[in-house]
Write a protein that holds these residues in place. Structure first.
Motif, PDB file in Angstrom:
ATOM      1  N   SER A  50      37.017  40.376  42.344  1.00  0.00           N
ATOM      2  CA  SER A  50      37.920  39.444  43.029  1.00  0.00           C
ATOM      3  C   SER A  50      39.382  39.904  43.006  1.00  0.00           C
ATOM      4  O   SER A  50      40.220  39.342  43.706  1.00  0.00           O
ATOM      5  CB  SER A  50      37.823  38.062  42.382  1.00  0.00           C
ATOM      6  N   ILE A  51      39.697  40.931  42.221  1.00  0.00           N
ATOM      7  CA  ILE A  51      41.075  41.410  42.094  1.00  0.00           C
ATOM      8  C   ILE A  51      41.316  42.527  43.104  1.00  0.00           C
ATOM      9  O   ILE A  51      40.601  43.525  43.124  1.00  0.00           O
ATOM     10  CB  ILE A  51      41.351  41.901  40.662  1.00  0.00           C
ATOM     11  N   SER A  52      42.349  42.345  43.929  1.00  0.00           N
ATOM     12  CA  SER A  52      42.636  43.338  44.971  1.00  0.00           C
ATOM     13  C   SER A  52      43.544  44.447  44.452  1.00  0.00           C
ATOM     14  O   SER A  52      44.272  44.273  43.473  1.00  0.00           O
ATOM     15  CB  SER A  52      43.302  42.666  46.170  1.00  0.00           C
ATOM     16  N   ASP A  53      43.486  45.577  45.159  1.00  0.00           N
ATOM     17  CA  ASP A  53      44.383  46.684  44.839  1.00  0.00           C
ATOM     18  C   ASP A  53      45.834  46.253  45.016  1.00  0.00           C
ATOM     19  O   ASP A  53      46.713  46.693  44.272  1.00  0.00           O
ATOM     20  CB  ASP A  53      44.088  47.896  45.727  1.00  0.00           C
ATOM     21  N   GLU A  54      46.105  45.383  45.977  1.00  0.00           N
ATOM     22  CA  GLU A  54      47.471  44.910  46.216  1.00  0.00           C
ATOM     23  C   GLU A  54      48.010  44.134  45.018  1.00  0.00           C
ATOM     24  O   GLU A  54      49.192  44.249  44.688  1.00  0.00           O
ATOM     25  CB  GLU A  54      47.540  44.065  47.491  1.00  0.00           C
ATOM     26  N   GLN A  55      47.161  43.348  44.361  1.00  0.00           N
ATOM     27  CA  GLN A  55      47.583  42.626  43.156  1.00  0.00           C
ATOM     28  C   GLN A  55      47.974  43.606  42.055  1.00  0.00           C
ATOM     29  O   GLN A  55      48.984  43.417  41.379  1.00  0.00           O
ATOM     30  CB  GLN A  55      46.459  41.721  42.645  1.00  0.00           C
ATOM     31  N   ILE A  56      47.173  44.629  41.890  1.00  0.00           N
ATOM     32  CA  ILE A  56      47.432  45.638  40.862  1.00  0.00           C
ATOM     33  C   ILE A  56      48.736  46.364  41.166  1.00  0.00           C
ATOM     34  O   ILE A  56      49.595  46.530  40.292  1.00  0.00           O
ATOM     35  CB  ILE A  56      46.251  46.627  40.776  1.00  0.00           C
ATOM     36  N   LYS A  57      48.911  46.787  42.415  1.00  0.00           N
ATOM     37  CA  LYS A  57      50.134  47.482  42.828  1.00  0.00           C
ATOM     38  C   LYS A  57      51.364  46.611  42.594  1.00  0.00           C
ATOM     39  O   LYS A  57      52.398  47.103  42.137  1.00  0.00           O
ATOM     40  CB  LYS A  57      50.070  47.863  44.303  1.00  0.00           C
ATOM     41  N   ALA A  58      51.273  45.336  42.906  1.00  0.00           N
ATOM     42  CA  ALA A  58      52.419  44.425  42.772  1.00  0.00           C
ATOM     43  C   ALA A  58      52.863  44.305  41.319  1.00  0.00           C
ATOM     44  O   ALA A  58      54.072  44.325  41.028  1.00  0.00           O
ATOM     45  CB  ALA A  58      52.072  43.055  43.342  1.00  0.00           C
ATOM     46  N   VAL A  59      51.920  44.177  40.398  1.00  0.00           N
ATOM     47  CA  VAL A  59      52.265  44.056  38.977  1.00  0.00           C
ATOM     48  C   VAL A  59      52.976  45.311  38.492  1.00  0.00           C
ATOM     49  O   VAL A  59      53.999  45.248  37.807  1.00  0.00           O
ATOM     50  CB  VAL A  59      50.998  43.770  38.127  1.00  0.00           C
ATOM     51  N   ILE A  60      52.468  46.466  38.872  1.00  0.00           N
ATOM     52  CA  ILE A  60      53.068  47.733  38.436  1.00  0.00           C
ATOM     53  C   ILE A  60      54.425  47.945  39.104  1.00  0.00           C
ATOM     54  O   ILE A  60      55.383  48.381  38.460  1.00  0.00           O
ATOM     55  CB  ILE A  60      52.096  48.901  38.693  1.00  0.00           C
ATOM     56  N   ALA A  61      54.533  47.595  40.380  1.00  0.00           N
ATOM     57  CA  ALA A  61      55.806  47.738  41.098  1.00  0.00           C
ATOM     58  C   ALA A  61      56.879  46.832  40.497  1.00  0.00           C
ATOM     59  O   ALA A  61      58.055  47.224  40.429  1.00  0.00           O
ATOM     60  CB  ALA A  61      55.617  47.422  42.574  1.00  0.00           C
TER      61      ALA A  61
END
Length: 71
Positions: A50-61
């Motif tokens: 359920s976790i998108s790549d965009e969510q992961i990118k946003a946290v790191i960014a």
């Protein structure tokens, strides 16, 4: 659970590694950090589908690092 490898630019020390580990596990429920490799500039995680790549990118960014790819 899906295993992903995240290429990250901007990490320069062990504090960077800790910040990324902490942010991924605290900001997104359902992520298990397997490894953050400073020398080769990547993180390996296991995530719920359920976790998108965009969510992961946003946290790191938000930490000031750049995700160059997620495999």
């Amino acid at each position: 659970m899906t295993r992903k490898k995240i290429k990250i630019e901007g990490m320069s020390c062990e504090n960077c590694v800790k910040h990324i580990k902490d942010a991924l596990t605290e900001d997104i429920q359902g992520i298990k950090v397997i490894e953050v490799n400073l020398e080769n500039k990547y993180a390996t995680i296991e995530v719920d589908d359920s976790i998108s790549d965009e969510q992961i990118k946003a946290v790191i960014a938000d930490l000031g690092y750049i995700v160059t790819s997620i495999e």
